[in-house]
Design an enzyme around this catalytic site. Structure first.
Site: not given
Ligand code: TNX
Length: 524
Positions: A339
């Site tokens: 992300e």
């Molecule tokens: C996605 S999964 C994220 C996290 C969040 C999560 C909450 C991932 C690699 N990144 O930063 O905490 O969703 O469900």
């Protein structure tokens, strides 16, 4: 006179025979029990029942093969599990062979098929003999012994027996090399004791990995001596604005040792280049504009990035990875990579490529979230699939193995249903059946069993801030993930599993686990 003498001898003989018989025979006839009906999770590879039983008594002891301190330690782990609830005082003694006679014996045998974690358990009315090719296998086998005893063996206070185990033979070994859980200690900080508690719970289900998400926008949770403000300042808060916290390196080493004693590898993650606000707040030079960011206690994602064009960023990463590698005996460092919405793709790719080299230069293997497959993956890099199937296929095309953590199946921060008090549901509501019914080898079209390293269940902590809430989200889904990772797909069925899980209700209760009593399970 001669007649007399003969007479006397026969009486002695009779007495001797009688005494021998009384000493050797079990005190009472063994109770008939069926090993094949026992509720073992993960379900073992093979079970053959002999329809008798072994009774653990005050006179039993734990023997280990002579000459290994490691085996003594494993034996002591078992003794420490059994002593409080049975009220017996097992001690660990050496022996060169199975002593029989009501005892438990742990020994190593050469048996390549069992691998590092497999075991063979032979239970008769006379003894429990646990054998493995390597010590880790004995540790895994001990979890089976625990599950074959009555549920209240898990209690921390003295319980009434009898302590019977069904007799027969179990041969067992895992399908996937890696089976783990992830704990986000960044969004909310959790104490060393909380982490140990979580480690104990996954150990009971034969998992072998604990991934610690040690940094994120809301907090930096590990002391880095060359960049002290990361933890001291960057660790000062958490979601909701609480006081946060961090582990000193000594505390981290303590966690690592605790996990090692349970044959669990700690995988530390420093998430980058996104999810870095806490570092960007502690050190202004990590930002392209040279200005510090404010500490953050919200729950947005994807707004922060290290300055990928700045040399100091790579000096920073090198220092952090060097210190982390020095206190991490396990082979992996997780570099996050997810992300990074505000990092341009043309900046992200060279960044990921360079960070892989930094990790390799400190003698560690790289793991990253599936986005890192956008870069050029080095040899032996593991890619953790959470969202994008193309990234997973791309990783495999580049020769990487995939660690399966699909959010819609394996995220333990996902709510069970719309009434769940904690958690999120952006990926799915995941009831206990849905969490169980999937196969890591076939979930992603284009991937096969050989492409999969294993399975991991991540617990993100935006919505949970104490261990009871963590337990509620993780249990009872975690035993299912453990079974998906350990047992062959062909041996798994929800209908059979839910019966076994039901029998684990009293066991989880005896362990003091705060678990979700799903209506899909007919809890015992
Ligand atoms: C996605 S999964 C994220 C996290 C969040 C999560 C909450 C991932 C690699 N990144 O930063 O905490 O969703 O469900």
């Amino acid at each position: 006179m001669p007649t007399h003498r003969i007479h006397f001898s026969s009486a002695t003989l009779l007495l001797l025979v009688l005494m021998t018989f009384m000493a050797c025979a079990p005190k009472k006839p063994a109770v008939s029990m069926d090993l094949a009906q026992e509720s073992i999770i993960p379900v073992p590879v093979s079970v053959s029942a002999t329809n008798s039983s072994f009774e653990l008594t005050d006179a039993s002891d734990i023997y280990v093969q002579t000459g290994s301190e490691e085996l003594v330690k494993i034996g002591q782990y078992l003794a420490d599990k059994l002593n409080p609830s049975t009220g017996f005082s097992f001690s660990v003694k050496p022996s060169t062979a199975n002593p029989g006679d009501g005892n438990i014996y742990l020994s190593i045998k050469e048996d390549a098929e069992l691998g590092d974690e497999g075991y063979e358990l032979n239970i008769t009315a006379e003894s429990v003999h646990l054998q493995a090719n390597a010590p880790a296998g004995l540790f895994r086998g001990i979890q089976t012994i625990r599950q074959l005893l009555p549920a209240n063996v898990e209690s921390s206070s003295k319980q009434a027996g009898p302590w019977l185990m069904a007799s027969g033979t179990i041969r067992d070994m895992p399908t996937y090399a890696y089976r783990g859980a992830m704990f986000d200690v960044a969004r909310h900080f959790f104490s060393v004791d909380d982490v140990k508690r979580y480690i104990d719970l996954i150990a009971a289900y034969k998992m072998n990995g604990m991934h610690l998400h040690l940094s994120d926008d809301q907090g930096w949770r590990i002391e880095i001596k060359s960049w002290p403000k990361l933890a001291e300042y960057g660790g000062k808060t958490q979601v909701g604005g609480g006081k946060g916290g961090y582990y000193t390196q000594e505390q981290y080493k303590d966690i690592v040792r605790y996990a090692q004693d349970r044959y669990i590898t700690i995988i530390p993650e420093i998430d980058m280049p996104g999810h870095t606000n806490s570092a960007l707040a502690a050190y202004p030079e990590l930002n392209c504009d040279g200005k510090p960011r404010e500490l953050y206690s919200g729950t947005e994602v994807g707004f922060s990035t290290l300055c990928t064009k700045n040399e100091v960023t790579y000096k920073f990463i090198d220092d952090v990875v060097k210190e982390l590698a020095a206190i991490t005996p396990g082979p992996y460092i997780h570099i996050g990579g997810d992300e990074s919405h505000v990092t341009k793709k043309e900046d992200y790719i060279p960044f990921v490529n360079r960070v892989q080299d930094i990790v390799l230069s400190h003698g560690k293997q790289v793991i990253g979230w599936d986005e890192i497959a956008l870069g050029t993956l080095k040899k032996n890099v593991f890619v953790q699939h959470w969202a994008d199937e193309d990234n997973a296929r791309n990783a495999v095309k580049q020769g990487s193995k995939v660690l399966m953590s699909p959010a819609r199946k394996a995220y333990t921060d996902m709510q069970y249903d719309s009434t769940t008090q904690w958690g999120l549901h952006w990926a799915a509501y995941i009831e206990v059946d849905s969490a169980y019914i999937w196969d890591p080898a076939t979930l992603i079209p284009g991937l096969g069993p050989k492409d999969v390293l294993g399975i991991e269940a991540p617990l993100w902590s935006e919505t949970v801030d104490n261990i009871e809430e963590v337990e509620y989200m993780v249990f009872p889904r975690l035993p299912g993930y453990a079974e998906i990772g350990w047992s062959a797909a062909s041996a798994r069925s929800w209908d059979a599993y839910k019966q076994r899980l039901a029998a684990h209700g009293p066991r989880l209760t005896a362990m003091g686990v705060n678990f979700y009593k799903s209506k899909l399970v007919d809890w015992k």
